[in-house]
Motif scaffolding. Structure first.
Motif, short mmCIF file in Angstrom:
data_model
loop_
_atom_site.label_atom_id
_atom_site.label_comp_id
_atom_site.label_asym_id
_atom_site.label_seq_id
_atom_site.Cartn_x
_atom_site.Cartn_y
_atom_site.Cartn_z
N VAL A 157 0.86 -1.18 0.00
CA VAL A 157 0.00 0.00 0.00
C VAL A 157 0.90 1.24 0.00
O VAL A 157 1.75 1.39 0.88
N VAL A 219 -5.04 7.87 6.57
CA VAL A 219 -4.65 6.61 5.91
C VAL A 219 -3.31 6.07 6.39
O VAL A 219 -2.88 5.00 5.94
N GLU A 221 -2.23 4.47 8.85
CA GLU A 221 -2.19 3.11 9.40
C GLU A 221 -2.04 2.04 8.33
O GLU A 221 -1.54 0.95 8.60
N GLU A 222 -2.47 2.33 7.12
CA GLU A 222 -2.49 1.31 6.06
C GLU A 222 -1.20 1.25 5.23
O GLU A 222 -0.97 0.28 4.52
#
Length: 310
Positions: A157, A219, A221-222
């Protein structure tokens, strides 16, 4: 796939495919083994560095790469140091460099100059950055760095943060990612610095899963990889537009508290104030390693263009 590089121009990362980049990365691995020695693979060759726009890492790493392979290097550093400042046409300058050397590395503030030079020169032309569109060798380095850090480019990611409208490094990076299979790409920027429509079109056409966001905190955390770029002040058509977004984003240690422990931050450099300096001393910071890989990757590219084996 080596044939795809031989004696060719390097204008956009989209001129290549995944398989050819994997060959490049394999050559870069080989170059790393010789990084402390000087090879003689390009003895007798001359590489021109035509940098009409300021550069530190790109110009110097190309110069080091060429010299480590045994080539001689001639340079134009700044438009004022060339006869263009006296009124000579760029075309004539390119013809002159083409007659003196076996390859031309060119950087220019205007889009399309590298392609224009390639149409004039008989020898290979390498785009070292033009306007806000392409910086293919930076993307080669970026993707190689991700591969070295994660042993893969697929399935991760990515967050791409900053000036996504005028930043050629991020534009080129997104084009490069579209050759692989990222799990997801977050495009994070202030509203006025969002990715241009033609770049989104490429991502859609290649079925890249992406999402535009305003805040990194939403975002973080991803993310496995966070690619950051400074605001490209020099490319704003209106200085007032720059003043409106100046300082509008910054990565801090506090921001990263919610991130993964193995999150890595890339940045093509130079960085200004968009990354907290304390991050330089943490395991998140991969941008100095990324800059270091500039030499072996550019050595690999030159070797492939000249058809020599490391």
């Amino acid at each position: 796939m080596k044939e795809l590089f031989y004696q060719r121009d390097v204008i956009s990362i989209l001129d290549f495919n995944r398989e050819s980049l994997e060959v490049l990365f394999e050559y870069a691995d080989r170059m790393l083994k010789h990084i402390d020695t000087k090879l003689s693979l390009l003895n007798g060759k001359v590489v021109s560095l035509a940098f009409f726009e300021p550069s530190t890492r790109t110009r110097l790493s190309f110069e080091v790469a060429a010299k480590k392979l045994g080539a001689d290097v001639i340079s134009i550093v700044g438009e004022e140091a060339s006869s263009v400042s006296k009124g000579e046409s760029l075309a004539d300058t390119i013809r002159m460099l083409d007659s003196y050397s076996n390859a031309i590395v060119i950087r220019h503030r205007y889009e399309g100059v590298a392609k224009y030079a390639a149409e004039i020169a008989e020898h290979p032309v390498i785009n070292a950055g033009d306007g806000k569109q392409h910086h293919p060798t930076q993307t080669m380095i970026d993707l190689y760095t991700v591969k070295k850090l994660f042993n893969d480019i697929d399935g991760l990611v990515y967050g791409v943060l900053g000036d996504l409208r005028y930043g050629r490094a991020t534009t080129s990076f997104l084009y490069g990612l579209s050759l692989f299979k990222p799990k997801k790409v977050y495009l994070i920027s202030p509203e006025s610095l969002r990715v241009r429509e033609e770049v989104l079109h490429v991502l859609k056409e290649r079925n890249i899963v992406f999402e535009e966001r305003r805040n990194l905190e939403d975002v973080i955390e991803e993310l496995d990889v966070l690619y950051v770029i400074r605001i490209q002040k020099e490319r704003f058509p209106d200085p007032l537009e720059y003043e409106k977004v100046k300082g509008s984003y910054k990565v801090t240690l506090e921001t990263l508290k919610k991130g993964k422990k193995n999150l890595k931050i890339l940045h093509p450099l130079p960085k200004v104030d968009e990354i907290d300096e304390r991050i330089d001393y943490t395991s998140y910071a991969a941008y100095f390693t990324q800059a270091k890989y500039g030499v072996p990757v550019r050595m690999a590219l030159l070797a492939l263009i000249f058809g020599v084996e490391p």
